[in-house]
Design a protein around this motif. Structure first.
Motif, PDB file in Angstrom:
ATOM      1  N   TYR A 129      -3.300  -5.703  -5.811  1.00 39.37           N
ATOM      2  CA  TYR A 129      -2.105  -5.110  -5.206  1.00 39.37           C
ATOM      3  C   TYR A 129      -0.817  -5.427  -5.954  1.00 39.37           C
ATOM      4  CZ  TYR A 129      -4.197  -2.907  -1.237  1.00 39.37           C
ATOM      5  OH  TYR A 129      -4.912  -2.043  -0.450  1.00 39.37           O
ATOM      6  N   ASP A 130      -0.906  -6.174  -7.025  1.00 40.36           N
ATOM      7  CA  ASP A 130       0.303  -6.466  -7.783  1.00 40.36           C
ATOM      8  C   ASP A 130       0.972  -5.174  -8.260  1.00 40.36           C
ATOM      9  OD1 ASP A 130       2.080  -8.422  -9.243  1.00 40.36           O
ATOM     10  OD2 ASP A 130       1.266  -7.325 -10.955  1.00 40.36           O
ATOM     11  N   PHE A 133       2.859  -3.530  -5.294  1.00 42.10           N
ATOM     12  CA  PHE A 133       4.092  -4.199  -4.880  1.00 42.10           C
ATOM     13  C   PHE A 133       5.191  -4.052  -5.926  1.00 42.10           C
ATOM     14  CE2 PHE A 133       1.194  -7.114  -2.259  1.00 42.10           C
ATOM     15  CZ  PHE A 133       1.273  -6.257  -1.173  1.00 42.10           C
ATOM     16  N   LEU A 138       7.599  -6.215  -2.445  1.00 47.59           N
ATOM     17  CA  LEU A 138       6.801  -7.228  -1.751  1.00 47.59           C
ATOM     18  C   LEU A 138       7.132  -7.189  -0.263  1.00 47.59           C
ATOM     19  CD1 LEU A 138       4.799  -9.409  -2.863  1.00 47.59           C
ATOM     20  CD2 LEU A 138       6.645 -11.060  -2.566  1.00 47.59           C
ATOM     21  N   LEU A 239       0.012  -2.602   4.805  1.00 51.08           N
ATOM     22  CA  LEU A 239       1.322  -3.005   4.291  1.00 51.08           C
ATOM     23  C   LEU A 239       2.373  -2.621   5.314  1.00 51.08           C
ATOM     24  CD1 LEU A 239       1.013  -1.795   0.580  1.00 51.08           C
ATOM     25  CD2 LEU A 239       0.071  -3.831   1.679  1.00 51.08           C
ATOM     26  N   GLY A 331       2.243 -11.428  -1.479  1.00 49.88           N
ATOM     27  CA  GLY A 331       2.173 -10.478  -0.377  1.00 49.88           C
ATOM     28  C   GLY A 331       1.076 -10.744   0.621  1.00 49.88           C
TER      29      GLY A 331
END
Length: 434
Positions: A129-130, A133, A138, A239, A331
């Motif tokens: 998920y970097d 984000f 974030l 998210l 996150g």
């Protein structure tokens, strides 16, 4: 032939830019992930390991709050052999054991805060998920991770809406997600368990293993079983997109969150001490209006609690600590707990992977150092700490603990060793034994 995708777009391969530009906060999309473990944040062995750790009974011998297990619609409160066990060896083994016991009845297992129990799963999820984000930002509060397993008719909560944009990863079997772009009922309820009369306004998407389905927080939805009774497994990542209760965010700044406290219905009181007495009863012996400075014991206690939190030095340290943990957790907070402390001998080689973030901040005479969602303290001077971290990241052969400590001033060498041991316990350092 029924369109299994429900008319939603299907794209091959993960493209965060495309998702951001065309689908984010707009409409669902089905994503076919490429083969290979690096293309998927959830490996079957990691999912099973996390399921075993997350479903362990609490101190009272009960199923913990973040776990729900039901046979048909009978929600169980005690494990009694219903939950995954290490001796099952896999989710397939678990499903086989339950099938023999259930004799055709359906079951469902739901595990929330799923990323907080198994470091390899958490690390893969954070890495995956970097890219998201970097485009979406974030989350202010943590993303959530929930595992669903079973051959249930539909998820236990029924049709509902979340405050999260969701990504569902199908791991085993086939999952069906049913959607309504707008709320299909007029009643003043947040979810509907028996939603058959609302089916005409819905559409369904069948998701196969190896695929990921995204839908925005605006969509009402429910998870359904596929065409047969074969158990399916999926992991949802949410998210946060809508913030309806400030208490959910404020509570995280009052205490150090755990899976139990983050998922409790009384989350807004997490970290607050038990009341010393009735909130509105006057102090003993006081009649009529309260005089200045005289409060019921519970309110007096509350004032003291928040006064201590408002202490400038203490507040600055806690904000720094929480911020460092959030950044290094990427996150997904809380991170899995550190490994038990183990001493590092001088001959052990340690290294810091290039993609492992380590952040630190000065607080008075000490520095708070964070990695993998955890923090520790060190007395190493700022320049010395910077050199130590640079040496750990050196692309050449990983240095040995003894050689790293020899570069430190004698008064802080043992403090340096403790720092290395803490970072190892956080799973931030790679370790090569003698």
């Amino acid at each position: 032939m029924t369109d299994r995708t429900g008319g939603v777009d299907v794209i091959d391969g993960l493209d965060w830019d495309l998702i951001a530009d065309r689908y984010w906060d707009r409409r669902p999309v089905l994503i076919r992930l490429p083969d290979g473990p690096s293309a998927h944040p959830f490996r079957p062995d990691d999912v099973f390991g996390s399921a075993v750790a997350a479903t362990a009974a609490n101190a009272a011998g009960e199923i913990p709050k973040h776990v729900r297990f039901a046979v048909d619609r009978d929600l169980k409160s005690r494990p009694d052999g219903w939950l995954p066990l290490a001796e099952d060896d896999s989710l397939d083994g678990y499903a086989t054991r339950l099938a023999e016991r259930l004799d055709g009845r359906r079951y469902s297992l739901t595990v929330q805060a799923f990323h907080a129990f198994h470091h390899p799963l958490w690390r893969c999820e954070r890495t995956f998920y970097d890219g998201a984000f970097r485009r979406f930002g974030l989350p202010l509060s943590s993303a959530i991770t929930t595992m669903f397993h079973g051959n249930y008719e539909h998820t236990q909560i029924g049709a509902h809406k979340d405050r999260f944009a969701s990504f569902m990863f199908a791991l085993q079997g086939r999952k069906v997600m049913r959607f309504w772009p707008e709320r299909p009922w007029t009643e003043a309820v947040t979810s509907v368990l028996d939603y058959e009369r609302y089916l005409p306004g819905s559409f369904a998407v069948e998701v196969h293993a190896g695929e990921m389905l995204y839908w925005p927080s605006s969509h009402y939805h429910v998870g359904e079983s596929a065409l047969d009774d074969t158990p399916a497994t999926s992991v949802n990542v949410g998210l946060p997109r809508e913030f309806t209760r400030a208490a959910f965010e404020v509570a995280e700044y009052l205490t150090d969150p755990t899976p139990e406290s983050m998922l409790s219905e009384e989350m807004e009181t997490a970290g607050l001490p038990p009341l010393a007495g009735p909130s509105w009863a006057p102090p003993e012996g006081v009649e009529g209006p309260l005089s200045a400075g005289v409060l019921p014991a519970a309110l007096d206690q509350a004032v003291d609690f928040f006064r201590s939190g408002a202490n400038e030095e203490a507040a600055r340290e806690w904000v720094a600590t929480l911020s460092l943990r959030r950044w290094t957790a990427g996150g997904f907070f809380p991170a899995p707990p550190p490994a038990p402390h183990r001493p590092l001998s001088d001959g052990v080689a340690v290294g810091l992977p290039a993609d492992e973030p380590v952040r630190w901040q000065d607080i008075g005479a000490v520095r708070i150092v964070a990695a993998c969602g955890h923090t520790t303290r060190t007395l190493l001077p700022a320049e010395t700490l910077a050199r130590l971290l640079a040496a750990l990241r050196a692309p050449a052969r990983a240095p040995r603990v003894g050689s790293l400590l020899d570069e430190l001033p004698p008064p802080v060498r043992e403090d340096g060793r403790r720092l290395l041991e803490d970072l190892t316990g956080f799973h931030a350092l790679t370790v090569t034994k003698d």
